[in-house]
Design a protein around this motif. Structure first.
Motif, PDB file in Angstrom:
ATOM      1  N   GLU A   1     -77.056 -32.193  87.914  1.00  9.45           N
ATOM      2  CA  GLU A   1     -75.296 -32.542  87.494  1.00  9.45           C
ATOM      3  C   GLU A   1     -74.623 -31.575  88.576  1.00  9.45           C
ATOM      4  OE1 GLU A   1     -72.466 -32.503  83.842  1.00  9.45           O
ATOM      5  OE2 GLU A   1     -74.693 -31.878  83.431  1.00  9.45           O
ATOM      6  N   THR A   2     -74.900 -30.196  88.825  1.00  6.59           N
ATOM      7  CA  THR A   2     -74.449 -29.590  89.762  1.00  6.59           C
ATOM      8  C   THR A   2     -74.439 -30.113  91.121  1.00  6.59           C
ATOM      9  OG1 THR A   2     -74.812 -27.606  88.319  1.00  6.59           O
ATOM     10  CG2 THR A   2     -74.230 -27.074  90.537  1.00  6.59           C
ATOM     11  N   THR A   3     -75.557 -30.542  91.438  1.00  5.12           N
ATOM     12  CA  THR A   3     -75.874 -31.123  92.847  1.00  5.12           C
ATOM     13  C   THR A   3     -74.751 -32.416  92.912  1.00  5.12           C
ATOM     14  OG1 THR A   3     -77.959 -30.532  93.165  1.00  5.12           O
ATOM     15  CG2 THR A   3     -77.324 -32.159  94.371  1.00  5.12           C
ATOM     16  N   ALA A   4     -74.351 -33.246  91.995  1.00  2.74           N
ATOM     17  CA  ALA A   4     -73.633 -34.235  92.073  1.00  2.74           C
ATOM     18  C   ALA A   4     -72.305 -33.955  92.173  1.00  2.74           C
ATOM     19  CB  ALA A   4     -73.770 -34.974  90.921  1.00  2.74           C
ATOM     20  N   TYR A   5     -71.887 -32.768  91.372  1.00  3.83           N
ATOM     21  CA  TYR A   5     -70.524 -32.377  91.728  1.00  3.83           C
ATOM     22  C   TYR A   5     -70.030 -31.659  93.167  1.00  3.83           C
ATOM     23  CZ  TYR A   5     -69.684 -32.681  86.635  1.00  3.83           C
ATOM     24  OH  TYR A   5     -69.266 -33.222  85.485  1.00  3.83           O
ATOM     25  N   ILE A   6     -71.357 -31.250  93.792  1.00  2.00           N
ATOM     26  CA  ILE A   6     -71.110 -30.778  95.151  1.00  2.00           C
ATOM     27  C   ILE A   6     -71.261 -31.920  96.046  1.00  2.00           C
ATOM     28  CG2 ILE A   6     -72.209 -29.307  96.730  1.00  2.00           C
ATOM     29  CD1 ILE A   6     -73.176 -27.714  94.609  1.00  2.00           C
ATOM     30  N   LEU A   7     -72.091 -32.821  95.975  1.00  2.09           N
ATOM     31  CA  LEU A   7     -72.084 -34.010  96.898  1.00  2.09           C
ATOM     32  C   LEU A   7     -71.007 -34.937  96.624  1.00  2.09           C
ATOM     33  CD1 LEU A   7     -76.142 -34.851  96.733  1.00  2.09           C
ATOM     34  CD2 LEU A   7     -74.386 -33.743  98.583  1.00  2.09           C
ATOM     35  N   ASN A   8     -70.105 -35.045  95.646  1.00  9.94           N
ATOM     36  CA  ASN A   8     -69.236 -35.997  95.626  1.00  9.94           C
ATOM     37  C   ASN A   8     -68.214 -35.759  96.378  1.00  9.94           C
ATOM     38  OD1 ASN A   8     -70.332 -37.820  93.617  1.00  9.94           O
ATOM     39  ND2 ASN A   8     -69.806 -36.973  91.840  1.00  9.94           N
ATOM     40  N   PRO A   9     -67.607 -34.657  96.421  1.00  9.65           N
ATOM     41  CA  PRO A   9     -66.550 -34.316  97.392  1.00  9.65           C
ATOM     42  C   PRO A   9     -66.956 -34.414  98.825  1.00  9.65           C
ATOM     43  CG  PRO A   9     -66.656 -32.532  95.757  1.00  9.65           C
ATOM     44  CD  PRO A   9     -68.044 -33.205  95.411  1.00  9.65           C
ATOM     45  N   HIS A  10     -68.287 -34.164  98.944  1.00 14.69           N
ATOM     46  CA  HIS A  10     -68.952 -34.249 100.375  1.00 14.69           C
ATOM     47  C   HIS A  10     -68.795 -35.798 100.926  1.00 14.69           C
ATOM     48  CE1 HIS A  10     -72.367 -34.963 103.358  1.00 14.69           C
ATOM     49  NE2 HIS A  10     -71.499 -34.137 103.729  1.00 14.69           N
ATOM     50  N   ILE A  11     -69.058 -36.869 100.241  1.00 12.72           N
ATOM     51  CA  ILE A  11     -68.955 -38.159 100.305  1.00 12.72           C
ATOM     52  C   ILE A  11     -67.483 -38.455 100.326  1.00 12.72           C
ATOM     53  CG2 ILE A  11     -69.366 -40.600  99.278  1.00 12.72           C
ATOM     54  CD1 ILE A  11     -71.782 -39.302  98.043  1.00 12.72           C
ATOM     55  N   LEU A  12     -66.718 -37.938  99.417  1.00 10.67           N
ATOM     56  CA  LEU A  12     -65.360 -38.299  99.459  1.00 10.67           C
ATOM     57  C   LEU A  12     -64.489 -37.889 100.850  1.00 10.67           C
ATOM     58  CD1 LEU A  12     -62.465 -39.017  97.824  1.00 10.67           C
ATOM     59  CD2 LEU A  12     -62.068 -36.662  97.487  1.00 10.67           C
ATOM     60  N   LEU A  13     -64.887 -36.689 101.213  1.00  8.68           N
ATOM     61  CA  LEU A  13     -64.437 -36.248 102.540  1.00  8.68           C
ATOM     62  C   LEU A  13     -64.956 -37.139 103.757  1.00  8.68           C
ATOM     63  CD1 LEU A  13     -64.869 -32.609 102.522  1.00  8.68           C
ATOM     64  CD2 LEU A  13     -62.558 -33.781 102.552  1.00  8.68           C
ATOM     65  N   LYS A  14     -66.052 -37.641 103.674  1.00  6.34           N
ATOM     66  CA  LYS A  14     -66.596 -38.503 104.803  1.00  6.34           C
ATOM     67  C   LYS A  14     -65.687 -39.921 104.781  1.00  6.34           C
ATOM     68  CE  LYS A  14     -70.697 -41.061 106.525  1.00  6.34           C
ATOM     69  NZ  LYS A  14     -70.214 -42.164 106.628  1.00  6.34           N
ATOM     70  N   LEU A  15     -65.582 -40.453 103.473  1.00  7.70           N
ATOM     71  CA  LEU A  15     -64.873 -41.686 103.310  1.00  7.70           C
ATOM     72  C   LEU A  15     -63.372 -41.514 103.710  1.00  7.70           C
ATOM     73  CD1 LEU A  15     -66.324 -42.957 100.129  1.00  7.70           C
ATOM     74  CD2 LEU A  15     -66.842 -43.734 102.470  1.00  7.70           C
ATOM     75  N   PHE A  16     -62.730 -40.498 103.566  1.00  3.36           N
ATOM     76  CA  PHE A  16     -61.366 -40.065 103.766  1.00  3.36           C
ATOM     77  C   PHE A  16     -61.158 -39.900 105.357  1.00  3.36           C
ATOM     78  CE2 PHE A  16     -57.447 -37.320 103.606  1.00  3.36           C
ATOM     79  CZ  PHE A  16     -56.753 -38.163 103.094  1.00  3.36           C
ATOM     80  N   GLY A  17     -62.198 -39.250 105.907  1.00  2.00           N
ATOM     81  CA  GLY A  17     -62.297 -38.974 107.169  1.00  2.00           C
ATOM     82  C   GLY A  17     -62.191 -40.439 108.207  1.00  2.00           C
ATOM     83  N   SER A  18     -62.914 -41.287 107.285  1.00  2.24           N
ATOM     84  CA  SER A  18     -63.041 -42.537 108.208  1.00  2.24           C
ATOM     85  C   SER A  18     -61.816 -43.214 108.130  1.00  2.24           C
ATOM     86  CB  SER A  18     -63.975 -43.441 107.523  1.00  2.24           C
ATOM     87  OG  SER A  18     -63.797 -43.885 106.318  1.00  2.24           O
ATOM     88  N   ILE A  19     -60.872 -43.277 107.450  1.00  9.14           N
ATOM     89  CA  ILE A  19     -59.568 -43.529 107.601  1.00  9.14           C
ATOM     90  C   ILE A  19     -58.745 -43.187 108.678  1.00  9.14           C
ATOM     91  CG2 ILE A  19     -57.402 -43.808 106.303  1.00  9.14           C
ATOM     92  CD1 ILE A  19     -58.727 -43.353 103.641  1.00  9.14           C
ATOM     93  N   PHE A  20     -58.991 -41.950 108.968  1.00  8.40           N
ATOM     94  CA  PHE A  20     -58.446 -41.643 110.221  1.00  8.40           C
ATOM     95  C   PHE A  20     -59.150 -41.528 111.408  1.00  8.40           C
ATOM     96  CE2 PHE A  20     -56.403 -39.511 106.590  1.00  8.40           C
ATOM     97  CZ  PHE A  20     -54.959 -39.948 106.552  1.00  8.40           C
TER      98      PHE A  20
END
Length: 52
Positions: free
Chosen positions: A8-27
């Motif tokens: 569960e802790t790992t998921a909380y760490i990886l979710n922002p990592h994935i979000l940053l990757k997706l958000f970065g692809s917008i730019f």
């Protein structure tokens, strides 16, 4: 099936990592796939080490 709190802790760490990757692809920022997956695999491996 037993819940593993480390996952569960790992998921909380990886979710922002994935979000940053997706958000970065917008730019137009596209990190290498190898780096992205190495970070994800390392997170899971570290979870297994901590859990043991």
């Amino acid at each position: 099936m037993e819940r593993v709190s480390e996952f569960e802790t790992t998921a909380y760490i990886l979710n922002p990592h994935i979000l940053l990757k997706l958000f970065g692809s917008i730019f137009g920022f596209h990190p290498p796939h190898k780096v992205f997956f190495i970070i994800r695999i390392a997170a899971f491996l570290l979870t297994f080490v901590v859990q043991s």
